[in-house]
Scaffold this motif. Sequence first.
Motif, PDB file in Angstrom:
ATOM      1  N   SER A 200      -0.549  56.682 -30.066  1.00 53.01           N
ATOM      2  CA  SER A 200       0.207  56.257 -31.251  1.00 53.01           C
ATOM      3  C   SER A 200       0.093  57.307 -32.346  1.00 53.01           C
ATOM      4  CB  SER A 200      -0.331  54.916 -31.762  1.00 53.01           C
ATOM      5  OG  SER A 200      -1.692  55.032 -32.102  1.00 53.01           O
ATOM      6  N   PRO A 201       1.029  57.308 -33.315  1.00 52.15           N
ATOM      7  CA  PRO A 201       0.959  58.266 -34.420  1.00 52.15           C
ATOM      8  C   PRO A 201      -0.327  58.087 -35.222  1.00 52.15           C
ATOM      9  CG  PRO A 201       3.096  57.170 -34.352  1.00 52.15           C
ATOM     10  CD  PRO A 201       2.217  56.460 -33.383  1.00 52.15           C
ATOM     11  N   LEU A 202      -0.823  59.198 -35.759  1.00 56.71           N
ATOM     12  CA  LEU A 202      -2.058  59.154 -36.530  1.00 56.71           C
ATOM     13  C   LEU A 202      -1.928  58.322 -37.790  1.00 56.71           C
ATOM     14  CD1 LEU A 202      -3.211  62.871 -36.223  1.00 56.71           C
ATOM     15  CD2 LEU A 202      -4.080  60.890 -34.979  1.00 56.71           C
ATOM     16  N   ASP A 203      -0.696  58.192 -38.305  1.00 55.34           N
ATOM     17  CA  ASP A 203      -0.499  57.448 -39.551  1.00 55.34           C
ATOM     18  C   ASP A 203      -0.094  55.998 -39.306  1.00 55.34           C
ATOM     19  OD1 ASP A 203       1.977  57.906 -38.509  1.00 55.34           O
ATOM     20  OD2 ASP A 203       2.889  58.642 -40.374  1.00 55.34           O
ATOM     21  N   SER A 204      -0.406  55.472 -38.107  1.00 59.57           N
ATOM     22  CA  SER A 204      -0.063  54.079 -37.834  1.00 59.57           C
ATOM     23  C   SER A 204      -0.825  53.176 -38.791  1.00 59.57           C
ATOM     24  CB  SER A 204      -0.409  53.718 -36.386  1.00 59.57           C
ATOM     25  OG  SER A 204      -1.776  53.960 -36.124  1.00 59.57           O
ATOM     26  N   PRO A 205      -0.199  52.088 -39.255  1.00 62.03           N
ATOM     27  CA  PRO A 205      -0.833  51.237 -40.269  1.00 62.03           C
ATOM     28  C   PRO A 205      -2.110  50.598 -39.767  1.00 62.03           C
ATOM     29  CG  PRO A 205       1.116  50.170 -39.331  1.00 62.03           C
ATOM     30  CD  PRO A 205       1.114  51.577 -38.829  1.00 62.03           C
ATOM     31  N   GLN A 206      -3.101  50.516 -40.642  1.00 56.61           N
ATOM     32  CA  GLN A 206      -4.365  49.878 -40.326  1.00 56.61           C
ATOM     33  C   GLN A 206      -4.339  48.423 -40.775  1.00 56.61           C
ATOM     34  OE1 GLN A 206      -6.926  51.432 -38.577  1.00 56.61           O
ATOM     35  NE2 GLN A 206      -5.219  52.862 -38.319  1.00 56.61           N
ATOM     36  N   PRO A 207      -4.986  47.545 -40.056  1.00 58.44           N
ATOM     37  CA  PRO A 207      -4.989  46.132 -40.431  1.00 58.44           C
ATOM     38  C   PRO A 207      -5.668  45.919 -41.780  1.00 58.44           C
ATOM     39  CG  PRO A 207      -6.575  46.571 -38.665  1.00 58.44           C
ATOM     40  CD  PRO A 207      -5.755  47.803 -38.835  1.00 58.44           C
ATOM     41  N   ALA A 208      -5.066  45.093 -42.612  1.00 57.18           N
ATOM     42  CA  ALA A 208      -5.552  44.861 -43.973  1.00 57.18           C
ATOM     43  C   ALA A 208      -6.529  43.699 -43.985  1.00 57.18           C
ATOM     44  CB  ALA A 208      -4.379  44.595 -44.904  1.00 57.18           C
ATOM     45  N   GLN A 209      -7.719  43.920 -43.406  1.00 52.32           N
ATOM     46  CA  GLN A 209      -8.761  42.910 -43.395  1.00 52.32           C
ATOM     47  C   GLN A 209     -10.078  43.586 -43.743  1.00 52.32           C
ATOM     48  OE1 GLN A 209      -8.798  40.193 -39.975  1.00 52.32           O
ATOM     49  NE2 GLN A 209      -6.809  40.997 -39.374  1.00 52.32           N
ATOM     50  N   PRO A 210     -11.053  42.836 -44.200  1.00 55.72           N
ATOM     51  CA  PRO A 210     -12.326  43.465 -44.556  1.00 55.72           C
ATOM     52  C   PRO A 210     -13.013  44.070 -43.348  1.00 55.72           C
ATOM     53  CG  PRO A 210     -12.513  41.066 -44.566  1.00 55.72           C
ATOM     54  CD  PRO A 210     -11.058  41.381 -44.445  1.00 55.72           C
ATOM     55  N   SER A 211     -13.815  45.112 -43.587  1.00 58.88           N
ATOM     56  CA  SER A 211     -14.467  45.810 -42.487  1.00 58.88           C
ATOM     57  C   SER A 211     -15.569  44.974 -41.857  1.00 58.88           C
ATOM     58  CB  SER A 211     -15.047  47.138 -42.979  1.00 58.88           C
ATOM     59  OG  SER A 211     -16.014  46.913 -43.979  1.00 58.88           O
ATOM     60  N   THR A 212     -15.930  43.853 -42.475  1.00 57.73           N
ATOM     61  CA  THR A 212     -16.924  42.965 -41.871  1.00 57.73           C
ATOM     62  C   THR A 212     -16.308  42.036 -40.831  1.00 57.73           C
ATOM     63  OG1 THR A 212     -16.626  41.375 -43.650  1.00 57.73           O
ATOM     64  CG2 THR A 212     -18.406  42.979 -43.912  1.00 57.73           C
ATOM     65  N   SER A 213     -14.999  41.996 -40.741  1.00 55.56           N
ATOM     66  CA  SER A 213     -14.325  41.090 -39.817  1.00 55.56           C
ATOM     67  C   SER A 213     -14.262  41.711 -38.425  1.00 55.56           C
ATOM     68  CB  SER A 213     -12.917  40.777 -40.310  1.00 55.56           C
ATOM     69  OG  SER A 213     -12.181  40.082 -39.322  1.00 55.56           O
ATOM     70  N   TYR A 214     -14.731  40.977 -37.413  1.00 57.08           N
ATOM     71  CA  TYR A 214     -14.651  41.501 -36.054  1.00 57.08           C
ATOM     72  C   TYR A 214     -13.200  41.677 -35.622  1.00 57.08           C
ATOM     73  CZ  TYR A 214     -15.511  42.453 -31.199  1.00 57.08           C
ATOM     74  OH  TYR A 214     -15.522  43.075 -29.977  1.00 57.08           O
ATOM     75  N   SER A 215     -12.315  40.826 -36.100  1.00 53.58           N
ATOM     76  CA  SER A 215     -10.910  40.935 -35.704  1.00 53.58           C
ATOM     77  C   SER A 215     -10.290  42.246 -36.176  1.00 53.58           C
ATOM     78  CB  SER A 215     -10.111  39.748 -36.240  1.00 53.58           C
ATOM     79  OG  SER A 215     -10.141  39.714 -37.651  1.00 53.58           O
ATOM     80  N   THR A 216     -10.797  42.793 -37.292  1.00 56.46           N
ATOM     81  CA  THR A 216     -10.311  44.093 -37.750  1.00 56.46           C
ATOM     82  C   THR A 216     -10.610  45.158 -36.708  1.00 56.46           C
ATOM     83  OG1 THR A 216     -10.763  43.453 -40.032  1.00 56.46           O
ATOM     84  CG2 THR A 216     -10.452  45.787 -39.608  1.00 56.46           C
ATOM     85  N   PHE A 217     -11.842  45.160 -36.247  1.00 58.84           N
ATOM     86  CA  PHE A 217     -12.226  46.137 -35.226  1.00 58.84           C
ATOM     87  C   PHE A 217     -11.441  45.914 -33.935  1.00 58.84           C
ATOM     88  CE2 PHE A 217     -15.226  47.037 -31.642  1.00 58.84           C
ATOM     89  CZ  PHE A 217     -15.019  48.410 -31.646  1.00 58.84           C
ATOM     90  N   LEU A 218     -11.271  44.663 -33.538  1.00 60.63           N
ATOM     91  CA  LEU A 218     -10.552  44.364 -32.305  1.00 60.63           C
ATOM     92  C   LEU A 218      -9.116  44.886 -32.379  1.00 60.63           C
ATOM     93  CD1 LEU A 218     -10.986  42.955 -29.588  1.00 60.63           C
ATOM     94  CD2 LEU A 218     -10.228  40.824 -30.653  1.00 60.63           C
ATOM     95  N   GLU A 219      -8.475  44.726 -33.542  1.00 59.71           N
ATOM     96  CA  GLU A 219      -7.106  45.231 -33.699  1.00 59.71           C
ATOM     97  C   GLU A 219      -7.060  46.753 -33.658  1.00 59.71           C
ATOM     98  OE1 GLU A 219      -4.894  43.626 -36.998  1.00 59.71           O
ATOM     99  OE2 GLU A 219      -5.814  41.653 -36.743  1.00 59.71           O
ATOM    100  N   SER A 220      -8.149  47.397 -34.051  1.00 57.41           N
ATOM    101  CA  SER A 220      -8.163  48.861 -34.075  1.00 57.41           C
ATOM    102  C   SER A 220      -8.316  49.468 -32.684  1.00 57.41           C
ATOM    103  CB  SER A 220      -9.295  49.358 -34.980  1.00 57.41           C
ATOM    104  OG  SER A 220     -10.559  49.214 -34.352  1.00 57.41           O
ATOM    105  N   ARG A 221      -8.746  48.678 -31.687  1.00 59.63           N
ATOM    106  CA  ARG A 221      -8.899  49.173 -30.311  1.00 59.63           C
ATOM    107  C   ARG A 221      -8.135  48.235 -29.379  1.00 59.63           C
ATOM    108  NH1 ARG A 221     -12.948  53.601 -31.138  1.00 59.63           N
ATOM    109  NH2 ARG A 221     -12.988  53.843 -28.890  1.00 59.63           N
ATOM    110  N   PRO A 222      -6.789  48.229 -29.470  1.00 62.06           N
ATOM    111  CA  PRO A 222      -5.999  47.288 -28.660  1.00 62.06           C
ATOM    112  C   PRO A 222      -6.079  47.618 -27.174  1.00 62.06           C
ATOM    113  CG  PRO A 222      -4.563  48.876 -29.730  1.00 62.06           C
ATOM    114  CD  PRO A 222      -5.937  49.099 -30.295  1.00 62.06           C
ATOM    115  N   GLN A 223      -5.707  46.641 -26.355  1.00 56.83           N
ATOM    116  CA  GLN A 223      -5.731  46.838 -24.910  1.00 56.83           C
ATOM    117  C   GLN A 223      -4.814  47.977 -24.473  1.00 56.83           C
ATOM    118  OE1 GLN A 223      -5.899  43.563 -22.254  1.00 56.83           O
ATOM    119  NE2 GLN A 223      -6.585  42.081 -23.798  1.00 56.83           N
ATOM    120  N   LYS A 224      -3.807  48.265 -25.269  1.00 55.82           N
ATOM    121  CA  LYS A 224      -2.877  49.340 -24.921  1.00 55.82           C
ATOM    122  C   LYS A 224      -3.592  50.681 -24.764  1.00 55.82           C
ATOM    123  CE  LYS A 224       1.587  51.340 -26.303  1.00 55.82           C
ATOM    124  NZ  LYS A 224       1.186  52.763 -26.192  1.00 55.82           N
TER     125      LYS A 224
END
Length: 457
Positions: A200-224
């Motif tokens: 994906s492009p380097l400037d792809s949008p990052q999820p707008a959730q706090p860094s303490t949320s596990y779901s934030t990390f999960l979205e950052s490493r999708p199955q794709k």
Amino acid sequence: MAASIGNLYVTGRSVLLPDSPDPRPATITISPSGKITSIDEGWRARDPNLDPDKWIDAQDNIVIPGIVDAHVHLNEPGRTDWEGFWTGTRAAASGGVTCVVDMPLNSIPPSTSVHNLELKRQSAQGQCWTDVAFWGGVIPGNQAHLKPLVDAGVKGFKCFLIESGVEEFPCVSESDAQAAMEVLQGSETVLLFHAEFDSSPLDSPQPAQPSTSYSTFLESRPQKLETDAISLITKLQKSYPMRCHIVHLSAASALPLIRAAKSSGLQLTVETCFHYLCLSADDIPSGRTEFKCCPPIRENVNRELLWEALLDGSIDCVVSDHSPCVTELKKIDEGDIMGAWGGISTLGLGLSLLWTEGSKRGVTLAQIIKWVSQKTAEHAGLGELKGQLKVGLDGDFAIWDPSAEFTVTKDSLQFKNKLSPYEGLTLRGQVKKTFVRGSLVYDHSTGFEAAPSGRLL
């Protein structure tokens, strides 16, 4: 026991032998050299003329082959404050592991040349409670070192398709992987891939959730990331035929690609990890950085698909990917999941974890041992030495109590940095004793033997 002379005899009413769906009565003879020389049907009473130290009766427990953990980061030299050969192999032995295969990172230097490998082997001398084998590493520009590393005894090579997290072990590009595979054509070896690839492009949008949320990390490493990587790997295999191996598969969405590759005849093998089979993203609280690993622990529905793939053979084996670090890098106080080091510490717990979870699904001990002993040994080129209770192989075994229950505490953990997502869990099944080549290494009642006796393979 290591210093005494004569055969060792191991008998029990429940011995897990190759290709047997259930443990059965048997007596195993192990020579002074540490090799299994015979296996006889039936439990036997001790000959009163025999040295009692040379007779092991498992009684109500089960005799199992020693576990071969083919994915362990021992980190020495260079990051010995993260882990080391002494503490890591002790932790392994406490869980019935009799052989580990050390990853080429996160030590400094990494095992990307024969010189670097020898530095690691020198560090390991006299420190190992289990036998230890070594993977080599593929990084950009080290193709000239690969065949010499094969000759020096590495069991295969690890590379990353995404940044590894340590600067001395950069990821490879598609052309780097091609160059390595071309050099390795015709060699008896395997190329292991950390199979995440970010197209994906380097400037792809990052999820707008706090860094303490596990779901934030999960979205950052999708199955794709995993499916894209495995698509690339199988494409490369068609041009450069050799066995390739997917380490720590977490994404169930990649299973159709894996099944298609295997059906087409590609030499592809796959491992998953205890944490992907025993933990669920649905249950991870915010700020619990000890659960962070790469690729991430995913949702429960994904976990069940991984279990199904193990049972149908799409996934070949299970390993720990023991990847510890110092406590500060886990950012426990901040709860910063995005910023924390990604790695889970498991050595010593894997068999109990799989037995606890597998029992809920009707999985047998024989199936589990095949995944963590026979298949891992074969994957690491150790099938003629390890992984089964079989004549001619090393006399590596453990005495296992399948009904014992225990709670994981910090005090019970043998690895160096005692931080684990399993702390507080109650697990079933416990190793009572571990033997490497017929020598007692660990006794749950009395602890470790006076000195380590593990060998470098």
